[in-house]
Design an enzyme around this catalytic site. Structure first.
Site, PDB file in Angstrom:
ATOM      1  N   SER A  15     -23.493  15.268  47.489  1.00 36.35           N
ATOM      2  CA  SER A  15     -24.628  14.350  47.586  1.00 36.35           C
ATOM      3  C   SER A  15     -25.673  14.522  46.464  1.00 36.35           C
ATOM      4  O   SER A  15     -26.073  13.525  45.844  1.00 36.35           O
ATOM      5  CB  SER A  15     -25.264  14.513  48.976  1.00 36.35           C
ATOM      6  N   HIS A  74     -26.174  20.264  57.510  1.00 38.65           N
ATOM      7  CA  HIS A  74     -27.314  20.621  58.364  1.00 38.65           C
ATOM      8  C   HIS A  74     -28.036  21.895  57.962  1.00 38.65           C
ATOM      9  O   HIS A  74     -28.858  22.404  58.723  1.00 38.65           O
ATOM     10  CB  HIS A  74     -26.844  20.725  59.823  1.00 38.65           C
ATOM     11  N   ASP A 102     -19.748  11.466  50.519  1.00 41.59           N
ATOM     12  CA  ASP A 102     -19.232  12.684  51.178  1.00 41.59           C
ATOM     13  C   ASP A 102     -18.258  13.363  50.214  1.00 41.59           C
ATOM     14  O   ASP A 102     -17.500  12.676  49.524  1.00 41.59           O
ATOM     15  CB  ASP A 102     -18.500  12.303  52.486  1.00 41.59           C
ATOM     16  N   ASP A 160     -29.651  13.734  63.934  1.00 40.97           N
ATOM     17  CA  ASP A 160     -29.669  15.125  64.404  1.00 40.97           C
ATOM     18  C   ASP A 160     -31.048  15.770  64.281  1.00 40.97           C
ATOM     19  O   ASP A 160     -31.168  16.951  63.906  1.00 40.97           O
ATOM     20  CB  ASP A 160     -28.595  15.962  63.693  1.00 40.97           C
TER      21      ASP A 160
END
Ligand code: SAH
Ligand code: MG
Length: 216
Positions: free
Chosen positions: A124, A144, A71, A170
């Site tokens: 990432s 997302h 992260d 998700d």
């Protein structure tokens, strides 16, 4: 029967700030524990404050492997000030930006799991670009947008070892159910369509796939 975390681990998970519901967390734990049997590291994209990391870390400890979590700790789009998922407590007042690293470290400390996790602080795709070790488990729970979720898939799915598991959070097949977009769903479809992954479990918005072939 699925492997379940000990009560103290479940309590540490539930006490941590984050976005992983308990039922999906239990499914994530079972998958991570199963994948740990391969003897390879377990990796998560999207640490936030360490809620799901607690589960990966305990599964790693039980399997005698290491958990890694990636992260940049500056938050996703929807977590920024003024957006729906913003938490003012995550802002570093000195620099005026989100910084979830201190909360993550407290979560791991309280859970007694610091020795089982390597935190990779960075973007990432940049971390993935220097990565070379096969992984038993990859959990995608980062940004997302199509750009971020797509890059997470492209960067990390190729490192899942044969027989290892790829979990995606998700995933909302119905547009009406989604709350931060359907990019994770599109990544899930890509994984299935690649021919390299076969679905093994569905729980809420969590999908678990096994690497059963080459082709990514
Ligand atoms: N797994 C967590 C929730 C993660 S929220 C839980 O259980 O609560 C998503 C996280 O992904 C955020 O902390 C954000 O900073 C991170 N993120 C988003 N895009 C990223 C990127 N491109 N590289 C690294 N981290 C990213
Ligand atoms: Mg999530």
């Amino acid at each position: 029967m699925a492997t379940v975390p000990k009560p103290e681990i479940l309590a540490a998970f539930e006490a941590a700030k984050g976005f992983m519901p308990v039922d999906e967390g239990l499914a994530l734990y079972a998958a991570a524990a199963e994948a740990g049997a391969l003897g390879l590291p377990l990796l998560e994209v999207g640490t936030y404050c360490g809620r799901s990391t607690v589960l990966l870390a305990d599964a790693a400890r039980s399997a005698g492997v290491t958990a890694l979590t990636v992260d940049h700790h500056r938050g996703s789009e929807e977590q920024q000030p003024g957006w729906e998922y913003h938490d003012p407590e995550t802002v570093d007042p000195e620099v005026g930006l989100m910084d979830t690293l201190p909360a993550f470290r407290r979560t791991l400390f309280r859970a007694g799991l610091e020795d089982h996790v390597i935190a990779l602080v960075g973007r990432s795709p940049q971390v993935a670009s220097v990565w070379g070790t096969p992984l038993g488990f990859v959990f995608i729970d980062g940004g997302h947008t199509d750009e971020h979720a797509g890059a997470d898939y492209e960067g990390w799915a190729p490192h899942v070892a044969e027989g290892g598991l790829l979990a995606i959070h998700d995933v909302f097949p119905e547009p009406a159910d989604e709350f931060t977009g359907q990019a994770p769903y599109r990544v899930y479809l890509r994984a299935l369509g690649s021919g390299a992954f076969t679905e093994v479990a569905v729980n809420g918005s969590l999908r678990v796939l096994r690497r059963t072939g080459a082709g990514i």
